[in-house]
Design a protein around this motif. Structure first.
Motif, PDB file in Angstrom:
ATOM      1  N   LEU A   4     -14.328  29.583 -28.941  1.00  0.00           N
ATOM      2  CA  LEU A   4     -14.151  30.509 -30.052  1.00  0.00           C
ATOM      3  C   LEU A   4     -13.072  31.508 -29.683  1.00  0.00           C
ATOM      4  O   LEU A   4     -13.136  32.126 -28.615  1.00  0.00           O
ATOM      5  N   VAL A   5     -12.093  31.668 -30.557  1.00  0.00           N
ATOM      6  CA  VAL A   5     -10.999  32.613 -30.322  1.00  0.00           C
ATOM      7  C   VAL A   5     -11.004  33.638 -31.439  1.00  0.00           C
ATOM      8  O   VAL A   5     -10.856  33.282 -32.615  1.00  0.00           O
ATOM      9  N   GLU A   6     -11.171  34.901 -31.044  1.00  0.00           N
ATOM     10  CA  GLU A   6     -11.237  35.991 -32.013  1.00  0.00           C
ATOM     11  C   GLU A   6      -9.902  36.711 -32.115  1.00  0.00           C
ATOM     12  O   GLU A   6      -9.134  36.759 -31.160  1.00  0.00           O
ATOM     13  N   SER A   7      -9.684  37.324 -33.272  1.00  0.00           N
ATOM     14  CA  SER A   7      -8.505  38.153 -33.463  1.00  0.00           C
ATOM     15  C   SER A   7      -8.783  39.158 -34.570  1.00  0.00           C
ATOM     16  O   SER A   7      -9.755  39.010 -35.318  1.00  0.00           O
ATOM     17  N   VAL A  33     -25.939  27.997 -37.077  1.00  0.00           N
ATOM     18  CA  VAL A  33     -25.773  29.385 -37.506  1.00  0.00           C
ATOM     19  C   VAL A  33     -24.467  29.930 -36.944  1.00  0.00           C
ATOM     20  O   VAL A  33     -24.044  29.568 -35.847  1.00  0.00           O
ATOM     21  N   MET A  34     -23.815  30.775 -37.734  1.00  0.00           N
ATOM     22  CA  MET A  34     -22.606  31.466 -37.316  1.00  0.00           C
ATOM     23  C   MET A  34     -22.817  32.960 -37.559  1.00  0.00           C
ATOM     24  O   MET A  34     -23.467  33.327 -38.548  1.00  0.00           O
ATOM     25  N   GLY A  35     -22.262  33.764 -36.691  1.00  0.00           N
ATOM     26  CA  GLY A  35     -22.488  35.181 -36.904  1.00  0.00           C
ATOM     27  C   GLY A  35     -21.571  36.072 -36.101  1.00  0.00           C
ATOM     28  O   GLY A  35     -20.792  35.606 -35.264  1.00  0.00           O
ATOM     29  N   TRP A  36     -21.663  37.354 -36.399  1.00  0.00           N
ATOM     30  CA  TRP A  36     -20.921  38.389 -35.682  1.00  0.00           C
ATOM     31  C   TRP A  36     -21.919  39.371 -35.075  1.00  0.00           C
ATOM     32  O   TRP A  36     -22.894  39.762 -35.719  1.00  0.00           O
ATOM     33  N   TYR A  37     -21.646  39.766 -33.842  1.00  0.00           N
ATOM     34  CA  TYR A  37     -22.415  40.778 -33.140  1.00  0.00           C
ATOM     35  C   TYR A  37     -21.451  41.856 -32.665  1.00  0.00           C
ATOM     36  O   TYR A  37     -20.238  41.640 -32.628  1.00  0.00           O
ATOM     37  N   ARG A  38     -21.997  42.990 -32.279  1.00  0.00           N
ATOM     38  CA  ARG A  38     -21.165  44.047 -31.711  1.00  0.00           C
ATOM     39  C   ARG A  38     -21.934  44.788 -30.638  1.00  0.00           C
ATOM     40  O   ARG A  38     -23.169  44.819 -30.641  1.00  0.00           O
ATOM     41  N   GLN A  39     -21.160  45.357 -29.718  1.00  0.00           N
ATOM     42  CA  GLN A  39     -21.753  46.132 -28.635  1.00  0.00           C
ATOM     43  C   GLN A  39     -20.928  47.379 -28.402  1.00  0.00           C
ATOM     44  O   GLN A  39     -19.751  47.304 -28.044  1.00  0.00           O
ATOM     45  N   ALA A  40     -21.558  48.512 -28.633  1.00  0.00           N
ATOM     46  CA  ALA A  40     -20.918  49.801 -28.399  1.00  0.00           C
ATOM     47  C   ALA A  40     -21.205  50.234 -26.961  1.00  0.00           C
ATOM     48  O   ALA A  40     -22.193  49.791 -26.348  1.00  0.00           O
ATOM     49  N   PRO A  41     -20.366  51.122 -26.402  1.00  0.00           N
ATOM     50  CA  PRO A  41     -20.585  51.585 -25.024  1.00  0.00           C
ATOM     51  C   PRO A  41     -21.978  52.169 -24.835  1.00  0.00           C
ATOM     52  O   PRO A  41     -22.424  53.009 -25.626  1.00  0.00           O
ATOM     53  N   GLY A  42     -22.679  51.706 -23.813  1.00  0.00           N
ATOM     54  CA  GLY A  42     -24.007  52.219 -23.512  1.00  0.00           C
ATOM     55  C   GLY A  42     -25.114  51.715 -24.402  1.00  0.00           C
ATOM     56  O   GLY A  42     -26.263  52.172 -24.294  1.00  0.00           O
ATOM     57  N   TYR A  93     -16.575  43.538 -30.839  1.00  0.00           N
ATOM     58  CA  TYR A  93     -17.183  42.598 -31.772  1.00  0.00           C
ATOM     59  C   TYR A  93     -17.053  41.168 -31.222  1.00  0.00           C
ATOM     60  O   TYR A  93     -15.975  40.761 -30.778  1.00  0.00           O
ATOM     61  N   TYR A  94     -18.157  40.435 -31.285  1.00  0.00           N
ATOM     62  CA  TYR A  94     -18.207  39.072 -30.778  1.00  0.00           C
ATOM     63  C   TYR A  94     -18.650  38.118 -31.884  1.00  0.00           C
ATOM     64  O   TYR A  94     -19.577  38.423 -32.637  1.00  0.00           O
ATOM     65  N   CYS A  95     -18.005  36.972 -31.956  1.00  0.00           N
ATOM     66  CA  CYS A  95     -18.525  35.944 -32.850  1.00  0.00           C
ATOM     67  C   CYS A  95     -19.383  34.981 -32.046  1.00  0.00           C
ATOM     68  O   CYS A  95     -19.199  34.805 -30.840  1.00  0.00           O
ATOM     69  N   ASN A  96     -20.323  34.373 -32.726  1.00  0.00           N
ATOM     70  CA  ASN A  96     -21.275  33.465 -32.096  1.00  0.00           C
ATOM     71  C   ASN A  96     -21.503  32.265 -33.009  1.00  0.00           C
ATOM     72  O   ASN A  96     -21.693  32.442 -34.216  1.00  0.00           O
ATOM     73  N   VAL A  97     -21.448  31.097 -32.428  1.00  0.00           N
ATOM     74  CA  VAL A  97     -21.696  29.868 -33.188  1.00  0.00           C
ATOM     75  C   VAL A  97     -22.695  29.017 -32.409  1.00  0.00           C
ATOM     76  O   VAL A  97     -22.523  28.793 -31.202  1.00  0.00           O
ATOM     77  N   THR A 107     -26.355  11.163 -30.241  1.00  0.00           N
ATOM     78  CA  THR A 107     -25.628  11.548 -29.020  1.00  0.00           C
ATOM     79  C   THR A 107     -25.211  13.014 -29.038  1.00  0.00           C
ATOM     80  O   THR A 107     -24.402  13.446 -28.219  1.00  0.00           O
ATOM     81  N   ARG A 108     -25.745  13.775 -29.944  1.00  0.00           N
ATOM     82  CA  ARG A 108     -25.340  15.178 -30.063  1.00  0.00           C
ATOM     83  C   ARG A 108     -25.846  16.008 -28.890  1.00  0.00           C
ATOM     84  O   ARG A 108     -26.869  15.685 -28.266  1.00  0.00           O
ATOM     85  N   ASN A 109     -25.139  17.093 -28.616  1.00  0.00           N
ATOM     86  CA  ASN A 109     -25.505  18.039 -27.559  1.00  0.00           C
ATOM     87  C   ASN A 109     -25.491  19.449 -28.112  1.00  0.00           C
ATOM     88  O   ASN A 109     -24.559  19.833 -28.817  1.00  0.00           O
ATOM     89  N   PHE A 110     -26.501  20.208 -27.763  1.00  0.00           N
ATOM     90  CA  PHE A 110     -26.632  21.581 -28.247  1.00  0.00           C
ATOM     91  C   PHE A 110     -25.586  22.479 -27.602  1.00  0.00           C
ATOM     92  O   PHE A 110     -25.242  22.321 -26.423  1.00  0.00           O
ATOM     93  N   PHE A 111     -25.066  23.425 -28.382  1.00  0.00           N
ATOM     94  CA  PHE A 111     -24.193  24.455 -27.815  1.00  0.00           C
ATOM     95  C   PHE A 111     -24.496  25.801 -28.444  1.00  0.00           C
ATOM     96  O   PHE A 111     -24.972  25.899 -29.563  1.00  0.00           O
ATOM     97  N   ASP A 112     -24.205  26.840 -27.690  1.00  0.00           N
ATOM     98  CA  ASP A 112     -24.359  28.231 -28.134  1.00  0.00           C
ATOM     99  C   ASP A 112     -23.165  28.980 -27.557  1.00  0.00           C
ATOM    100  O   ASP A 112     -23.173  29.377 -26.396  1.00  0.00           O
ATOM    101  N   SER A 113     -22.115  29.144 -28.356  1.00  0.00           N
ATOM    102  CA  SER A 113     -20.846  29.672 -27.857  1.00  0.00           C
ATOM    103  C   SER A 113     -20.560  31.077 -28.365  1.00  0.00           C
ATOM    104  O   SER A 113     -20.928  31.441 -29.486  1.00  0.00           O
ATOM    105  N   TRP A 114     -19.885  31.841 -27.503  1.00  0.00           N
ATOM    106  CA  TRP A 114     -19.491  33.212 -27.832  1.00  0.00           C
ATOM    107  C   TRP A 114     -17.988  33.369 -27.696  1.00  0.00           C
ATOM    108  O   TRP A 114     -17.364  32.757 -26.814  1.00  0.00           O
ATOM    109  N   GLY A 115     -17.420  34.197 -28.564  1.00  0.00           N
ATOM    110  CA  GLY A 115     -16.030  34.554 -28.440  1.00  0.00           C
ATOM    111  C   GLY A 115     -15.829  35.539 -27.297  1.00  0.00           C
ATOM    112  O   GLY A 115     -16.789  36.046 -26.712  1.00  0.00           O
TER     113      GLY A 115
END
Length: 124
Positions: A4-7, A33-42, A93-97, A107-115
């Motif tokens: 995942l590449v964010e901009s 599922v696709m989504g956006w998360y965020r993390q503020a300092p502290g 801000y991070y995207c997650n898929v 033959t599918r494989n599970f993934f949980d990826s973050w930008g």
């Protein structure tokens, strides 16, 4: 492997707008599922918005009416339009898929990826 590449992050004045993008690449078979998360300092990482497959978009109460998430399935790209930004929106801000890679159901494989994260700073 799904990457995942964010901009789109940056510095904006209160009341301004920004649009974040998250482009997914890889051998994606399906997305749960696709989504956006965020993390503020502290602070802990928190959900901003997400959309489970076949369901409606969920928004955090703090961004309802100001942020809009959308997706372009043809481009495997997720967007977050942020309007009426406030200083409290300052965060990385991070995207997650979450989904499956592969060519078929058996033959599918599970993934949980973050930008990699993109900084959004709201300040005058």
């Amino acid at each position: 492997q799904v990457q995942l590449v964010e901009s789109g992050g940056g510095l904006v004045q209160p009341g301004g707008s920004l649009r974040l993008s998250c482009a997914a690449s890889g051998n994606i078979f399906s997305i749960n599922v696709m989504g956006w998360y965020r993390q503020a300092p502290g602070k802990q990482r928190e959900l901003v918005a997400n959309i489970p497959s076949g369901s409606n978009t969920n928004y955090a109460d703090s961004v309802k009416g100001r942020f809009t998430m959308s997706r372009d399935n043809a481009k495997n790209t997720l967007y977050l339009q942020m309007n009426s930004l406030k200083p409290d929106d300052t965060a990385v801000y991070y995207c997650n898929v979450v989904g499956y890679t592969g060519s078929n159901y058996y033959t599918r494989n599970f993934f949980d990826s973050w930008g990699q994260g993109t900084q959004v700073t709201v300040s005058s």
